[in-house]
Scaffold this active site. Structure first.
Site, mmCIF file in Angstrom:
data_model
loop_
_atom_site.group_PDB
_atom_site.id
_atom_site.type_symbol
_atom_site.label_atom_id
_atom_site.label_comp_id
_atom_site.label_asym_id
_atom_site.label_seq_id
_atom_site.Cartn_x
_atom_site.Cartn_y
_atom_site.Cartn_z
ATOM 1 C CB SER A 1 -0.966 -0.030 1.187
ATOM 2 O OG SER A 1 -1.992 0.932 1.034
ATOM 3 C CG HIS B 1 -5.574 -2.502 -0.227
ATOM 4 N ND1 HIS B 1 -4.715 -2.076 -1.214
ATOM 5 C CD2 HIS B 1 -5.341 -1.713 0.844
ATOM 6 C CE1 HIS B 1 -3.989 -1.060 -0.762
ATOM 7 N NE2 HIS B 1 -4.351 -0.831 0.486
ATOM 8 C CD GLU C 1 -2.385 -2.332 -4.042
ATOM 9 O OE1 GLU C 1 -3.598 -2.483 -3.781
ATOM 10 O OE2 GLU C 1 -1.666 -1.534 -3.420
#
Length: 350
Positions: free
Chosen positions: A145, A320, A249
């Site tokens: 992330s 995630h 992502e």
């Protein structure tokens, strides 16, 4: 590999009679890029430094749970001194977070460094890091992330491989731990694949393989969270993506925002450099405004990647999600966009 600038300098000196053939050979050897040292593989009982380069941990009980998780997998946690600090939405001020990240790489007792969580703030500490000193102490770094900012900066300024994988505060699903163990402890070079469950393949969910452009390609794996990566465009902390396999992502972004960020990467010339693209999961990437006309997020990807003329696909199990795969940063891999696979060609660790 000789750079264009170094070759030009050597040839220019030869033309001017400034270098003998013997000196030219030695000069060329010095300018040949040396592969960066790989981090050492982990072993049970190794000490892992825990840092919070971005968001804060809610309370001391959250810290205790993280320490328990690390001990449960056979490692010894070493929390940063201010791991539970808080300044607004950050885990303390920028300079302190940077100093603790730096210290873990320079501590000889620490075998690897793990981020406890993402959030926002990793990019804020980059100007305070001494990358030359970090490069002299290559250690395995893991997180995902917002930690994409650190992965990209380490790739650009240090060159040693890292792992885009679960944060230390994550659930550490069995599949995620097995994937991490294979890369970090065993030095394995597995093939990562889109799940082949026949029932999933019939669904319209995000797990199924979507091939935007078929074929195979080889290159260095580089990437992470799209939002964070796109925000680094124009900074000195984004590595060169020439010939790379870009993996991406994201989560909780509307389709038009995904479109905007991919357009930014295209306009910056980044997408035009890559040898292939792998998109993992785009979790909850749906505009929630009622009556909002839209492309689907898959149409956005199809338009952005299909015209590149390089292998590109979506559906890999990273991002995630609970059972996320670990994606190495900075190692060579081969992708097959028709089969939905990423085959590692070299290990992350030595």
């Amino acid at each position: 590999m000789l750079t264009r600038r170094s070759v030009t300098a050597v040839l220019g000196a030869l033309a001017a009679g400034a270098l003998s053939p013997e000196l030219t050979a030695r000069t060329a050897a010095r300018t040949e890029a040396q592969p960066p040292a790989r981090p050492k593989r982990l072993r049970e009982g190794d000490t892992v430094g825990l840092v919070a380069p971005a968001g804060f941990i809610a309370d001391r009980f959250g810290v205790e749970a993280i320490l328990e998780s690390i001990r449960a997998v056979g490692l010894v946690p070493k929390p940063a001194a201010h791991l539970a600090a808080r300044e607004g939405y950050l885990a303390g001020d920028d300079q302190t977070r940077a100093a603790e990240f730096q210290a873990m790489f320079e501590d000889p007792a620490v075998a690897a460094v793990m981020s406890v969580r993402g959030g926002w703030g990793g990019a804020r500490i980059l100007p305070y890091l001494d990358f030359a000193r970090i490069a002299r102490n290559p250690k395995l770094f893991s997180g995902f992330s917002d930690n994409t900012a650190l992965h990209m900066a380490l790739a650009a300024r240090c060159g040693f491989p890292t792992i885009h994988g679960p944060n230390a505060s994550g659930a550490w699903h069995t599949q995620s731990w097995q994937a991490f163990h294979a890369l970090a402890f065993e030095g394995a070079t597995p093939t990562i694949t889109v799940p082949a469950d026949p029932l999933l393949s019939l669904e319209r969910g995000s797990n199924r393989l979507r091939t935007f452009h078929g074929g195979k390609a080889r290159g260095r794996l580089l990437g992470g969270n799209l939002t964070v990566l796109a925000a680094l465009v124009g900074t000195p902390y984004l590595p060169d993506f020439t010939g790379a396999i870009l993996f991406l992502e994201d989560t909780n972004e509307s389709e038009y925002r995904i479109d905007r960020m991919l357009t930014q990467l295209a306009l910056a010339g980044t997408l035009g450099k890559v040898a292939g693209v792998v998109f993992g999961q785009c979790s909850n990437c749906v505009e929630r405004e009622a009556g909002y006309g839209n492309f689907t997020v898959y149409e956005v990807m199809d338009r952005a990647f299909g015209s590149l003329g390089v292998p590109a696909f979506q559906g890999m199990p990273f991002g995630h999600i609970a059972a996320q795969a670990c994606m190495p940063e900075g190692v060579m891999a081969e992708i097959d966009a028709d089969a939905g696979t990423v085959r590692l060609l070299e290990p992350v660790v030595a």
